[in-house]
Design a protein around this motif. Structure first.
Motif, short mmCIF file in Angstrom:
data_model
loop_
_atom_site.label_atom_id
_atom_site.label_comp_id
_atom_site.label_asym_id
_atom_site.label_seq_id
_atom_site.Cartn_x
_atom_site.Cartn_y
_atom_site.Cartn_z
N VAL A 128 -15.63 -13.18 -45.01
CA VAL A 128 -14.85 -14.03 -44.10
C VAL A 128 -15.39 -15.45 -44.06
O VAL A 128 -14.63 -16.42 -44.08
N VAL A 129 -16.71 -15.59 -44.01
CA VAL A 129 -17.31 -16.93 -43.86
C VAL A 129 -17.35 -17.65 -45.19
O VAL A 129 -17.37 -17.03 -46.26
N GLN A 130 -17.37 -18.98 -45.13
CA GLN A 130 -17.42 -19.80 -46.33
C GLN A 130 -18.82 -20.30 -46.64
O GLN A 130 -19.10 -20.72 -47.76
N SER A 144 -16.46 -23.83 -38.40
CA SER A 144 -15.21 -23.19 -38.83
C SER A 144 -15.44 -21.72 -39.16
O SER A 144 -14.55 -20.87 -38.96
N ASP A 145 -16.63 -21.38 -39.66
CA ASP A 145 -16.95 -19.98 -39.92
C ASP A 145 -16.97 -19.17 -38.62
O ASP A 145 -16.57 -17.99 -38.59
N GLU A 147 -15.11 -19.66 -36.05
CA GLU A 147 -13.71 -19.40 -35.69
C GLU A 147 -13.13 -18.30 -36.58
O GLU A 147 -12.34 -17.47 -36.12
N ARG A 148 -13.52 -18.29 -37.85
CA ARG A 148 -13.03 -17.23 -38.75
C ARG A 148 -13.54 -15.87 -38.31
O ARG A 148 -12.82 -14.87 -38.38
N LEU A 149 -14.78 -15.80 -37.88
CA LEU A 149 -15.33 -14.53 -37.41
C LEU A 149 -14.60 -14.06 -36.15
O LEU A 149 -14.32 -12.87 -35.99
N LYS A 150 -14.28 -14.98 -35.26
CA LYS A 150 -13.53 -14.61 -34.05
C LYS A 150 -12.15 -14.08 -34.42
O LYS A 150 -11.67 -13.12 -33.81
N GLU A 151 -11.50 -14.70 -35.40
CA GLU A 151 -10.19 -14.22 -35.83
C GLU A 151 -10.29 -12.82 -36.44
O GLU A 151 -9.41 -11.97 -36.22
N ALA A 152 -11.35 -12.57 -37.19
CA ALA A 152 -11.52 -11.25 -37.80
C ALA A 152 -11.68 -10.18 -36.72
O ALA A 152 -11.13 -9.07 -36.84
N ASN A 227 -1.55 -9.07 -31.61
CA ASN A 227 -1.63 -10.08 -32.65
C ASN A 227 -0.31 -10.82 -32.69
O ASN A 227 0.76 -10.20 -32.66
#
Length: 778
Positions: A128-130, A144-145, A147-152, A227
């Motif tokens: 997920v993370v960049q 930004s990573d 936020e990606r983790l929260k979305e996952a 979702n």
């Protein structure tokens, strides 16, 4: 003139040098707009690039020695250097004829770890993370990573997750980065409400949408995760449901999700307006394309005047007309339905207009979201490829095919403008879902074989290639055993031909006389004829072994062919067959409307010890008896006949009928048999069945629990093996049973339990009242 040129260059260089400043964020840009002339440098000096290297810095500059540049080039060079992520500060200045680039390097990430995560494993979060090991540490990227983790986590129902970071220097400009996760409690859905619905109750509508209320087993299904994308998909599902059931004016006023932070639960409310229910009025086909006769297309229309309005039938009619017109040499012809609404009679007449559409070509097909299924598996469901004429009906047909595969939870196909006005980009968005399953079947016979079990495991999207593979084993408390392996390639040699094979081996034991073993292979290929009709060709080679236990040495009253068959020996059966399959079911999981029918004819005699011709088939029709109560009725009929083309039939050449066709009996429980109970099989059979299913009272409909009432009947008679003493039940005697069952679409798979009581039977029949089966997705 030459001196003047030198003077101008010197002035330009001085102006550039004086105007390059560092901003608060560390970005150096030209702040002065007074530079009217382009400058030229002779060399580039790089400072501070210890790890990245000077060449890496120079490669990102748009300024080169001997080439004139302006403040725009300096600004672009600064942006490029920052975009690499390796630098925290960049400064560019001109000193004489030298461009000086000073950089401050970001620290490098030595290791990325995750702490506190239990619901999602490290490898999933790492994808997920960049921010990656050996890459630059960049705070904006880290943010930004987060936020990606929260979305996952939100995707699995944990919206209250908290993510922080810890940065630990390890020397030499390197750091270890840890994402610290506080997963929190799982967010649930307490209630799903519908407002404005009159024709259908809340329970019926809840069974239509993907989102479900939280229950005791929701932690397995994950269908109670809120979702926004699922909400949009639920809105589309509701629209299609109403459009296909006579409500073309249906619309969704609003869909809201309110979170109660105290209980961490959502309340979802759909406010709808159903409108009146319509029937089809006059149906016509019109054509403005020269050479296309509208009367020839009328037979392709599925909509009929007086039927309940159904948007799916309108779409299928459009596709059929479009396909016929395109195959006639008009690839750009367009089929447009026009509704003629009669508000007084509540009818909708439909005119299918065929006209010459705009010339447009498919520039490319972009596929997104498939993490498992390979691109070519999706592309081959389209009847066109890059460069072909664009046809909207073909796009709709491809969408339906992709949904029917069962590989995806959602399939969305959209279009985007291409590189030219006559070019179209087709965008396919999919979400993969589990396609593997295991199944367990069980039965119990109080007076026969006792407990009988079968287990199977299958994968219908093997390695993401769309291939089907299945392995099954079975057995009972006696010596009965069975093994099978099946494999299918759905696009053999690049064509829409499903080719495959089946390997099988089984062994059973007679009560008194023999052991029966068989093993063999079937090769098959299936070709579509229409969207609803397909044909399958098979070749089967089977080796059969009978092992007697010595009882035949004593002597019996059996006819000679049967005595010869039962004694110890090996036999070979070699046959070819063809099957026609007609399938119009609206669902492969819970059919409410449609027909599924097969008819097979088989010839054996290509070598071996069997010589016969068989023809047999079965058809089941489903009909929704009550839309509101979701009561489904179905009737089924089956029949078969075998005739010998040689001297006589073998036991294993004839039909065996039992619990699979007439519940309440063992699998080979009815028909001709020996006095000791051994089944002989028969030459002719007929079966019939009627069933009604409905949601179980007192249970939410989306729980998936349904009750069934059924009645079965059948007969198996005739015997070309044992026509003399020792055989009973060779006449046409009917058997019948009634029963009840429970079917549950559980998180573990579809579970069904049936209890049937024979009401018409013979004394020598073998009964089996209880049956259990389960199939599970993983």
């Amino acid at each position: 003139m030459k001196a003047g040129s030198k003077f101008l260059n010197a002035v330009s260089a001085f102006a550039l040098s004086a105007s390059v400043v560092a901003s608060g964020a560390g970005v150096s840009v030209l702040a002065s707009a007074s530079v009217a002339e382009a400058a030229v440098i002779r060399s580039v000096q790089v400072r501070g690039a210890e790890r990245a290297g000077e060449e890496a810095v120079r490669a990102n500059l748009t300024i080169q020695p001997g080439v004139s540049f302006t403040n725009v080039d300096i600004d672009e060079s600064v942006k490029r250097l920052y975009s690499t992520g390796y630098f925290s500060d960049v400064r560019i200045a001109v000193s004489g004829s030298t461009l000086v680039v000073s950089v401050s390097e970001n620290q490098l990430v030595n290791q990325v770890v995750f702490n506190g995560n239990r619901k999602i494993k490290d490898d999933k979060l790492a994808a997920v993370v960049q921010t990656q090991p050996l890459g630059p540490y960049n705070q904006e990227l880290v943010n930004s990573d987060i936020e990606r983790l929260k979305e996952a986590y939100s995707a699995i129902g944990r919206s209250d997750i908290e993510v922080t970071t810890q940065v630990v220097p390890v020397g030499q400009g390197r750091v270890n980065l840890a994402f610290v996760v506080n997963e929190g409690d799982r967010t649930k859905i307490s209630t799903i409400n519908f407002v404005g619905n009159q024709a259908y109750g809340d329970g019926r509508l809840q069974s239509v949408i993907l989102t479900k209320e939280s229950g005791p087993l929701s932690f397995l299904t994950r269908k109670d995760v809120y979702n926004q994308d699922k909400m949009r998909a639920d809105e589309d599902a509701l629209r299609q449901f109403y459009y296909n059931h006579g409500y073309p004016d249906f619309r969704i006023i609003s869909s809201d999700a309110v979170l109660d932070e105290a209980s961490n639960q959502y309340t979802i409310t759909f406010t709808v307006e159903e409108g009146p229910r319509y029937q089809f009025g006059e149906i016509v086909v019109e054509s403005t394309v020269d050479g296309v006769n509208s009367e020839d297309l009328q037979g392709l229309v599925r909509t009929r005047a007086g039927d309940t309005y159904d948007a799916a039938d309108v779409q299928k009619s459009m596709e059929a007309i479009s396909q016929r017109v395109a195959s006639a040499g008009y690839p750009f012809a367009r089929v447009t339905p026009r509704g003629n609404r009669d508000f007084n009679n509540q009818t909708v007449g439909v005119s299918y207009l065929v006209d010459q559409g705009e010339r447009a070509y498919v520039e490319r097909i972009d596929i997104r979201g498939n993490t498992r299924t390979r691109d070519y598996v999706i592309r081959r469901e389209f009847d066109f490829s890059e460069g072909d004429a664009f046809n909207q009906q073909m796009v709709t047909r491809a969408k339906r095919r992709l949904e029917a595969l069962g590989y995806f939870t959602t399939v969305n196909i959209s279009t985007a403008p291409g590189s030219a006005s006559d070019r179209v980009v087709v965008v396919v968005d999919v979400v993969d879902q589990p396609t593997g399953s295991f199944g367990i079947g069980a039965g119990y016979s109080a007076g026969g074989d006792g407990l009988i079990l079968e287990a199977s495991i299958e994968e219908k999207n093997f390695l993401g290639r769309g291939q089907f593979i299945r392995v099954a084993v079975g057995g009972g408390l006696d010596d009965a055993r069975s093994y099978s392996l099946s494999f299918t390639e759905p696009y053999f040699l690049g064509y829409r031909l499903a080719a495959g094979f089946d390997l099988f081996k089984s062994q059973t034991s007679s009560e008194d006389y023999y052991d029966y073993d068989e093993q063999g292979v079937t090769l098959r290929v299936t070709a579509p004829i229409t969207e609803d009709l397909a044909t399958t060709f098979r070749y089967t080679y089977k080796e059969i072994e009978y092992t007697g236990d010595g009882a035949w040495d004593v002597g019996t009253n059996l006819s000679e062919p049967y005595r010869d068959l039962i004694r110890q020996g090996d036999f070979v059966q070699s046959s070819v067959s063809q099957t026609l399959t007609y399938n119009t079911l609206d669902s492969t999981t819970l059919a409410r409307e449609g027909i599924y029918a097969t008819v097979t004819h088989e010839y054996a005699g290509l070598g071996g010890d069997s010589e016969f011709y068989k023809i047999y088939g079965r058809a089941r029709y489903y009909h929704l008896l009550s839309d509101e109560a979701d009561i489904i009725g179905s009737v089924a009929v089956g029949a078969g006949h075998v005739m010998g083309t040689g001297d006589s039939l073998n036991v294993f050449d004839q039909f065996m009928v039992g619990g699979r066709q007439v519940r309440g009996f063992e699998n080979n429980g009815i028909g001709p048999r020996m006095a000791n109970g051994d089944a002989l099989g028969g030459t002719t059979y007929f079966t019939a069945s009627a069933e009604v299913t409905a949601p179980m009272p007192a249970f939410p409909e989306d729980f998936g629990l349904r009750a069934a009432l059924f009645a079965d009947a059948g007969t198996l008679y005739g015997n070309d093996v044992a026509n003399s003493a020792g055989a009973v039940g060779t006449d046409m005697s009917w058997r019948a049973s009634v029963g009840a069952g429970i079917q549950w679409a559980s998180p573990f798979g579809t579970i069904r339990v049936d209890y049937a009581m024979p009401v018409v039977k013979e004394d020598f029949d073998e009964e089996q009242q209880f049956r259990f089966s389960m199939a599970n997705q993983f």
